[in-house]
Design an enzyme around this catalytic site. Structure first.
Site, PDB file in Angstrom:
ATOM      1  N   ALA A  74       0.850  -1.186   0.000  1.00 47.41           N
ATOM      2  CA  ALA A  74       0.000   0.000   0.000  1.00 47.41           C
ATOM      3  C   ALA A  74       0.889   1.241   0.000  1.00 47.41           C
ATOM      4  CB  ALA A  74      -0.902  -0.005   1.226  1.00 47.41           C
ATOM      5  N   PHE A 113       1.704   2.970  -2.929  1.00 49.19           N
ATOM      6  CA  PHE A 113       2.001   3.317  -4.325  1.00 49.19           C
ATOM      7  C   PHE A 113       0.716   3.732  -5.026  1.00 49.19           C
ATOM      8  CE2 PHE A 113       2.240   2.302  -8.846  1.00 49.19           C
ATOM      9  CZ  PHE A 113       3.314   3.100  -9.209  1.00 49.19           C
ATOM     10  N   ASP A 114      -0.260   2.838  -5.069  1.00 54.42           N
ATOM     11  CA  ASP A 114      -1.544   3.138  -5.715  1.00 54.42           C
ATOM     12  C   ASP A 114      -2.564   3.421  -4.621  1.00 54.42           C
ATOM     13  OD1 ASP A 114      -3.683   3.448  -7.376  1.00 54.42           O
ATOM     14  OD2 ASP A 114      -3.755   1.365  -8.058  1.00 54.42           O
ATOM     15  N   SER A 136      -3.602   3.720   1.566  1.00 55.68           N
ATOM     16  CA  SER A 136      -4.760   3.648   2.442  1.00 55.68           C
ATOM     17  C   SER A 136      -5.899   4.540   1.936  1.00 55.68           C
ATOM     18  CB  SER A 136      -4.401   4.077   3.860  1.00 55.68           C
ATOM     19  OG  SER A 136      -3.476   3.182   4.439  1.00 55.68           O
ATOM     20  N   ASN A 162      -5.097  -0.459   8.916  1.00 49.82           N
ATOM     21  CA  ASN A 162      -3.807   0.213   9.069  1.00 49.82           C
ATOM     22  C   ASN A 162      -3.828   1.080  10.326  1.00 49.82           C
ATOM     23  OD1 ASN A 162      -1.396   1.545   8.859  1.00 49.82           O
ATOM     24  ND2 ASN A 162      -1.752   2.366   6.812  1.00 49.82           N
ATOM     25  N   SER A 210       0.529   3.745  10.572  1.00 48.46           N
ATOM     26  CA  SER A 210       1.175   4.855   9.883  1.00 48.46           C
ATOM     27  C   SER A 210       1.654   5.864  10.916  1.00 48.46           C
ATOM     28  CB  SER A 210       0.202   5.538   8.920  1.00 48.46           C
ATOM     29  OG  SER A 210       0.751   6.755   8.453  1.00 48.46           O
ATOM     30  N   LYS A 253      -2.090  -4.172   9.994  1.00 50.45           N
ATOM     31  CA  LYS A 253      -0.730  -3.731   9.664  1.00 50.45           C
ATOM     32  C   LYS A 253      -0.120  -3.055  10.877  1.00 50.45           C
ATOM     33  CE  LYS A 253       2.010  -1.548   6.040  1.00 50.45           C
ATOM     34  NZ  LYS A 253       1.970  -1.018   4.662  1.00 50.45           N
ATOM     35  N   GLY A 310      11.959  -3.006   3.039  1.00 47.43           N
ATOM     36  CA  GLY A 310      13.314  -3.161   2.532  1.00 47.43           C
ATOM     37  C   GLY A 310      13.544  -4.298   1.569  1.00 47.43           C
ATOM     38  N   THR A 356       9.485   0.731  -1.994  1.00 44.29           N
ATOM     39  CA  THR A 356      10.605   1.657  -2.158  1.00 44.29           C
ATOM     40  C   THR A 356      11.569   1.187  -3.244  1.00 44.29           C
ATOM     41  OG1 THR A 356      10.417   2.352   0.151  1.00 44.29           O
ATOM     42  CG2 THR A 356      12.493   2.836  -0.965  1.00 44.29           C
TER      43      THR A 356
END
Length: 395
Positions: free
Chosen positions: A95, A97-98, A119, A211, A214, A254, A334, A356
């Site tokens: 989650a 990216f889009d 999100s 989530n 964050s 998450k 990572g 990333t």
């Protein structure tokens, strides 16, 4: 006269060489050459574009199918069956990216075995002020403080309903869709926000993610506390169970990497007690390792990428042990190689995600991770990726 002829020939040669170079670069771009993307194209784009503009363009290009399709063919040894679904391969897009469900089909074409959007918050919100994304190229890392910028449930629902039948076929073919849910910044009742997300988007998801980790929304991580988490997840599960759909989505939580030992024990206890379907381990970290070299390393926000890798893997290892290996884990943080993916799988992850690495190495990283993972599985004597899940705990 001789000088003019020589000059003209030199100009013609430059045109030919320049055109040939452009054609060659176009070929490498279209075919998804891994070294070209990682060593030339992505660094060049990063010099030209600020991080958020680059992100927006990447989503747009992906939605239009303008990025290279994967050439790697998933073998049966990469297939995973978990969360009530078949996953053609265990490598998904995390989650972030889009965020708004705009590029789902393009991401599948990139070779991801599953896509997680979001999100998504109930109401549209802008998120935090810009600049809010920072590159640390020396560290292969990103710091972001987007703050749940979202188009909102209604817009995302409309977008996903337009491709609902397409997704049903993809899911059947082993390419599930996850939807990551968040809360609005000004909401006073977080549980109601997540419950609304379940009601609206649950029928369109193969799995949902709560989530609560964050670092960029004030007070959000406090929802990982035992009492708050139990209350929140109880309400989420009630809403999920009430959905009038043939196949109810799995519910995952998450979590952050910045948890105390007691926090982890409490989360494991609540997850087991309530029958939560899975964990996503981990979100970005608010810690700043002393090894960071990037000039922007002190910017507030969540750190992702290579510096998060080992912390994330260790958290996977601990959560797998605390849940006795009975709660599926999606490992994220990572991952940029097959070795990174396998370390997380051996630590207890059934699936892995990356993001990333995509910003630094481009779309070919997906096929690269899968190819390396398959080779390592064979090298280490595993017939299937599922045989490697939690292998470090069986030594």
């Amino acid at each position: 006269m001789a000088w003019r002829q020589l000059k003209k020939r030199a100009q013609d040669a430059m045109v030919i060489l320049g055109g040939g170079g452009l054609l060659f670069a176009s070929y490498l771009t279209a075919t998804g050459d891994e070294h070209f993307y990682a060593e030339l194209l992505m660094p060049s784009l990063q010099r030209l574009l600020d991080p958020e503009t680059a992100h927006r363009l990447a989503v747009r290009f992906t939605s239009l199918g303008l990025l290279p399709r994967t050439t790697f063919q998933d073998s049966d040894m990469l297939e995973v069956r978990v969360l009530g679904h078949k996953f053609r391969n265990p490598v998904g897009i995390a989650a972030g990216f889009d965020k708004h469900g705009e590029a789902v089909d393009g991401l599948y074409k990139m070779g991801f075995g599953f896509v997680e959007i979001g999100s998504v918050t109930p109401e549209p919100q802008e998120g935090n002020p810009r600049p809010r994304v920072f590159r640390l190229p020396e560290d292969q890392a990103i710091i972001n403080r987007y703050g749940f910028n979202s188009h909102g449930l209604s817009v995302v629902e409309h977008r996903l309903r337009a491709r609902q039948q397409t997704q049903a076929r993809l899911t059947e073919d082993g390419l599930p869709l996850g939807i990551n849910l968040g809360k609005n910044k000004t909401s006073v009742d977080a549980a109601s926000d997540y419950a609304e997300g379940v009601r609206v988007l649950g029928p369109l998801a193969d799995y949902l993610v709560v989530n609560v980790s964050s670092p960029n929304t004030a007070g959000l991580r406090s929802l990982q506390g035992k009492a708050e988490l139990r209350r929140l997840l109880t309400k989420v599960l009630q809403e999920r169970d009430a959905l009038k759909v043939a196949h109810k989505p799995a519910v995952l939580v998450k979590i952050a990497p910045d948890l105390t030992a007691q926090d982890k024990e409490d989360i494991a206890s609540v997850v087991r007690e309530l029958g939560i379907d899975g964990l996503i381990v981990t979100n970005s970290t608010v810690s700043r390792p002393a090894s960071l070299q990037g000039a922007l390393r002190s910017e507030p926000g969540g750190l992702s990428g290579k510096p998060l890798r080992d912390l994330s893997t260790q958290t996977i290892r601990e959560m797998y042990a605390l849940t006795q290996g009975r709660v599926p884990i999606v490992g994220v943080g990572g991952v940029s190689s097959g070795q990174d993916a396998l370390e997380k799988i051996r630590a207890g992850a059934s699936l892995v995600q990356l993001y990333t690495a995509l910003t630094y190495r481009g779309p070919p990283v997906v096929g690269g991770v899968k190819r390396e993972l398959e080779a390592l599985l064979k090298e280490q004597g595993f017939a299937r990726v599922t045989d490697a899940i939690g292998a470090d705990h069986r030594r």
